[in-house]
Write a protein that holds these residues in place. Structure first.
Motif, short mmCIF file in Angstrom:
data_model
loop_
_atom_site.label_atom_id
_atom_site.label_comp_id
_atom_site.label_asym_id
_atom_site.label_seq_id
_atom_site.Cartn_x
_atom_site.Cartn_y
_atom_site.Cartn_z
N GLY A 49 -37.49 -62.21 -73.42
CA GLY A 49 -37.34 -61.87 -72.02
C GLY A 49 -38.06 -62.89 -71.16
O GLY A 49 -38.55 -63.91 -71.65
N VAL A 62 -39.24 -57.74 -60.44
CA VAL A 62 -38.48 -56.50 -60.42
C VAL A 62 -38.39 -55.94 -59.01
O VAL A 62 -37.31 -55.56 -58.54
N VAL A 82 -26.40 -48.74 -62.19
CA VAL A 82 -27.40 -49.55 -62.89
C VAL A 82 -27.65 -50.86 -62.16
O VAL A 82 -28.79 -51.28 -61.99
N LEU A 86 -31.38 -50.90 -61.15
CA LEU A 86 -32.04 -51.69 -62.18
C LEU A 86 -31.44 -53.09 -62.23
O LEU A 86 -30.94 -53.53 -63.28
N HIS A 88 -32.78 -55.93 -62.35
CA HIS A 88 -33.47 -56.80 -63.30
C HIS A 88 -32.91 -56.61 -64.71
O HIS A 88 -32.81 -57.56 -65.47
N TYR A 89 -32.52 -55.40 -65.05
CA TYR A 89 -31.94 -55.15 -66.36
C TYR A 89 -30.61 -55.89 -66.51
O TYR A 89 -30.35 -56.52 -67.53
N TRP A 92 -31.40 -59.81 -66.52
CA TRP A 92 -32.05 -60.27 -67.74
C TRP A 92 -31.16 -60.06 -68.96
O TRP A 92 -31.28 -60.78 -69.95
N SER A 93 -30.28 -59.07 -68.95
CA SER A 93 -29.33 -58.90 -70.06
C SER A 93 -28.37 -60.07 -70.12
O SER A 93 -27.99 -60.52 -71.20
N GLU A 98 -28.35 -58.75 -74.75
CA GLU A 98 -28.66 -57.32 -74.76
C GLU A 98 -29.59 -56.96 -75.91
O GLU A 98 -29.63 -57.59 -76.90
#
Length: 98
Positions: A49, A62, A82, A86, A88-89, A92-93, A98
């Protein structure tokens, strides 16, 4: 008289030094050792990450992403939130897998 002062200083200094030592250990463990251990375990499993900053981690990143995504109104009503709550999720994915 001098012996009493030395004994009094020893009685007061020992608990204070133990308390200070415990505070230093807990702080070091909480803010450095545990995150480093978790990063090492995740890296050994292939999970990577963004690099974290000392003490604050990725909180600034974030919060900036969440503020940016929630600044505008939603274009349509959807249960797929999402990306809005989220971001950032999602980012970053895409960057790290993932």
């Amino acid at each position: 008289m001098a012996m009493t002062v030395v004994l009094l200083v020893a009685v007061v200094a020992l608990p204070l030094s133990l308390l200070l030592g415990k505070a230093i250990w807990v702080t070091t463990s909480c803010y450095y050792l545990t995150p480093a251990r978790i990063r090492r375990i995740l890296a050994s499993q292939g999970v990577h990450g963004p690099p974290a900053r000392f003490l604050v981690g990725n909180l600034r990143d974030v919060s900036a992403l969440v503020a940016e995504s929630t600044a505008a109104d939603m274009s349509s009503l959807s249960h797929d939130i999402v990306g809005r709550l989220l971001p950032h999720y999602v980012l970053w994915s895409k960057m790290f897998g993932e």
